[in-house]
Design a protein around this motif. Structure first.
Motif, PDB file in Angstrom:
ATOM      1  N   MET A   1      -1.740   6.177  -4.155  1.00 46.30           N
ATOM      2  CA  MET A   1      -2.825   6.524  -3.323  1.00 46.30           C
ATOM      3  C   MET A   1      -2.425   6.708  -1.874  1.00 46.30           C
ATOM      4  SD  MET A   1      -5.822   7.797  -3.052  1.00 46.30           S
ATOM      5  CE  MET A   1      -7.420   7.854  -2.411  1.00 46.30           C
ATOM      6  N   ALA A   2      -1.662   5.552  -1.247  1.00 43.50           N
ATOM      7  CA  ALA A   2      -1.240   5.511  -0.001  1.00 43.50           C
ATOM      8  C   ALA A   2      -0.031   6.644   0.193  1.00 43.50           C
ATOM      9  CB  ALA A   2      -0.775   4.196   0.605  1.00 43.50           C
ATOM     10  N   ALA A   3       0.698   6.753  -1.057  1.00 45.01           N
ATOM     11  CA  ALA A   3       1.925   7.608  -0.715  1.00 45.01           C
ATOM     12  C   ALA A   3       1.289   9.094  -0.634  1.00 45.01           C
ATOM     13  CB  ALA A   3       2.894   7.392  -2.076  1.00 45.01           C
ATOM     14  N   VAL A   4       0.384   9.412  -1.313  1.00 48.82           N
ATOM     15  CA  VAL A   4      -0.336  10.745  -1.400  1.00 48.82           C
ATOM     16  C   VAL A   4      -0.942  11.220  -0.174  1.00 48.82           C
ATOM     17  CG1 VAL A   4      -2.137  12.299  -2.313  1.00 48.82           C
ATOM     18  CG2 VAL A   4      -0.726  10.763  -4.024  1.00 48.82           C
ATOM     19  N   LEU A   5      -1.517  10.104   0.603  1.00 47.71           N
ATOM     20  CA  LEU A   5      -2.220  10.341   1.829  1.00 47.71           C
ATOM     21  C   LEU A   5      -1.226  10.329   2.845  1.00 47.71           C
ATOM     22  CD1 LEU A   5      -5.282   7.824   1.417  1.00 47.71           C
ATOM     23  CD2 LEU A   5      -5.163  10.363   1.257  1.00 47.71           C
ATOM     24  N   VAL A  74      -5.070   2.971   3.534  1.00 45.52           N
ATOM     25  CA  VAL A  74      -5.913   4.130   3.247  1.00 45.52           C
ATOM     26  C   VAL A  74      -7.100   4.130   4.021  1.00 45.52           C
ATOM     27  CG1 VAL A  74      -7.452   4.644   1.358  1.00 45.52           C
ATOM     28  CG2 VAL A  74      -5.256   3.554   0.582  1.00 45.52           C
ATOM     29  N   ARG A  75      -7.745   3.135   4.498  1.00 48.91           N
ATOM     30  CA  ARG A  75      -8.966   3.136   5.424  1.00 48.91           C
ATOM     31  C   ARG A  75      -8.507   3.764   6.682  1.00 48.91           C
ATOM     32  NH1 ARG A  75     -10.606  -1.398   4.396  1.00 48.91           N
ATOM     33  NH2 ARG A  75      -9.287  -2.577   5.656  1.00 48.91           N
ATOM     34  N   TYR A  76      -7.292   3.406   7.255  1.00 48.85           N
ATOM     35  CA  TYR A  76      -6.831   4.310   8.461  1.00 48.85           C
ATOM     36  C   TYR A  76      -6.717   5.532   8.443  1.00 48.85           C
ATOM     37  CZ  TYR A  76      -3.767   5.359  12.665  1.00 48.85           C
ATOM     38  OH  TYR A  76      -3.336   5.819  13.627  1.00 48.85           O
ATOM     39  N   LEU A  77      -6.157   5.963   7.267  1.00 44.25           N
ATOM     40  CA  LEU A  77      -5.848   7.382   7.101  1.00 44.25           C
ATOM     41  C   LEU A  77      -6.990   8.258   6.946  1.00 44.25           C
ATOM     42  CD1 LEU A  77      -2.627   7.096   4.985  1.00 44.25           C
ATOM     43  CD2 LEU A  77      -2.838   8.175   7.169  1.00 44.25           C
ATOM     44  N   ASN A  78      -8.184   7.503   6.146  1.00 46.76           N
ATOM     45  CA  ASN A  78      -9.539   8.148   5.986  1.00 46.76           C
ATOM     46  C   ASN A  78     -10.081   8.096   7.149  1.00 46.76           C
ATOM     47  OD1 ASN A  78     -11.542   9.105   4.238  1.00 46.76           O
ATOM     48  ND2 ASN A  78     -12.458   7.147   4.970  1.00 46.76           N
ATOM     49  N   ASN A  79      -9.934   7.182   8.186  1.00 43.18           N
ATOM     50  CA  ASN A  79     -10.823   7.168   9.333  1.00 43.18           C
ATOM     51  C   ASN A  79     -10.103   8.226  10.400  1.00 43.18           C
ATOM     52  OD1 ASN A  79     -12.614   5.400   8.385  1.00 43.18           O
ATOM     53  ND2 ASN A  79     -11.657   3.690   9.257  1.00 43.18           N
ATOM     54  N   THR A  80      -8.749   8.318  10.198  1.00 38.25           N
ATOM     55  CA  THR A  80      -8.276   9.284  11.431  1.00 38.25           C
ATOM     56  C   THR A  80      -8.035  10.976  10.660  1.00 38.25           C
ATOM     57  OG1 THR A  80      -6.236   8.587  10.473  1.00 38.25           O
ATOM     58  CG2 THR A  80      -7.204   7.609  12.421  1.00 38.25           C
ATOM     59  N   ASN A  81      -8.526  11.016   9.648  1.00 43.58           N
ATOM     60  CA  ASN A  81      -8.495  12.475   8.771  1.00 43.58           C
ATOM     61  C   ASN A  81      -9.709  12.793   8.488  1.00 43.58           C
ATOM     62  OD1 ASN A  81      -8.015  15.004   7.711  1.00 43.58           O
ATOM     63  ND2 ASN A  81      -5.982  14.170   6.779  1.00 43.58           N
ATOM     64  N   PRO A  82     -10.762  13.720   8.847  1.00 40.38           N
ATOM     65  CA  PRO A  82     -11.824  13.872   8.301  1.00 40.38           C
ATOM     66  C   PRO A  82     -11.693  14.848   7.104  1.00 40.38           C
ATOM     67  CG  PRO A  82     -11.817  15.017  10.167  1.00 40.38           C
ATOM     68  CD  PRO A  82     -10.610  14.286  10.214  1.00 40.38           C
ATOM     69  N   ALA A  86     -13.407  15.040   2.317  1.00 36.62           N
ATOM     70  CA  ALA A  86     -13.676  16.300   1.624  1.00 36.62           C
ATOM     71  C   ALA A  86     -13.061  16.506   0.417  1.00 36.62           C
ATOM     72  CB  ALA A  86     -13.571  17.381   2.854  1.00 36.62           C
ATOM     73  N   ASP A  87     -11.664  16.245   0.381  1.00 34.57           N
ATOM     74  CA  ASP A  87     -10.662  16.422  -0.779  1.00 34.57           C
ATOM     75  C   ASP A  87     -10.402  15.448  -1.727  1.00 34.57           C
ATOM     76  OD1 ASP A  87      -9.099  18.069  -2.320  1.00 34.57           O
ATOM     77  OD2 ASP A  87      -7.572  17.649  -1.319  1.00 34.57           O
ATOM     78  N   ILE A  88     -11.383  14.274  -1.949  1.00 32.91           N
ATOM     79  CA  ILE A  88     -11.062  12.974  -2.352  1.00 32.91           C
ATOM     80  C   ILE A  88     -10.683  13.221  -3.974  1.00 32.91           C
ATOM     81  CG2 ILE A  88     -13.370  12.508  -2.683  1.00 32.91           C
ATOM     82  CD1 ILE A  88     -10.322  10.054  -1.731  1.00 32.91           C
ATOM     83  N   ASP A  89     -11.430  14.209  -4.616  1.00 28.45           N
ATOM     84  CA  ASP A  89     -11.089  14.378  -5.884  1.00 28.45           C
ATOM     85  C   ASP A  89      -9.794  14.815  -6.048  1.00 28.45           C
ATOM     86  OD1 ASP A  89     -13.790  13.467  -6.668  1.00 28.45           O
ATOM     87  OD2 ASP A  89     -14.639  15.490  -6.709  1.00 28.45           O
ATOM     88  N   GLY A  90      -9.256  15.835  -5.349  1.00 24.74           N
ATOM     89  CA  GLY A  90      -8.016  16.381  -5.533  1.00 24.74           C
ATOM     90  C   GLY A  90      -6.916  15.334  -5.109  1.00 24.74           C
TER      91      GLY A  90
END
Length: 105
Positions: A1-5, A74-82, A86-90
């Motif tokens: 997950m981290a690699a994809v983000l 993952v939390r940091y990336l989610n908090n800094t990229n809205p 929106a694209d969590i399923d993908g």
């Protein structure tokens, strides 16, 4: 997950200095939120994702520390990229596909 983000944020290739700066940013943000995380473990995860030499050559990192640091990334990336929410399923589909390809080697 981290690699994809991380790919959209840091690219496919990354210098060690960039990984260290990013891990510092993740750790600083989490300290500010009262959620301390070991920035060296964050950097270790980043180094493994990007295939650069590891920090911990002789000592293994406890699984709980790896899990905590991975969640912090993952939390940091989610908090800094809205766009992530929106694209969590993908993103999850891509992460599952990447994991399957890596474990089938």
């Amino acid at each position: 997950m981290a690699a994809v983000l991380l790919a959209p944020r840091l690219g496919d290739r990354c210098e060690i200095e960039d990984l260290a700066a990013f891990s510092d940013a993740v750790a600083a943000r989490h300290r500010g939120e009262g959620r301390p995380v070991n920035e060296f473990v964050v950097e270790e995860i980043l180094r493994q994702i990007y295939g650069v030499p590891r920090l911990f050559q002789t000592v293994s990192v406890p699984p709980a520390a790896v899990s905590s640091a991975g969640a912090a990334i993952v939390r940091y990336l989610n908090n800094t990229n809205p766009g992530i929410a929106a694209d969590i399923d993908g993103i999850l589909d891509t992460a599952v596909d990447l994991h399957q390809r890596r474990t089938q080697r």
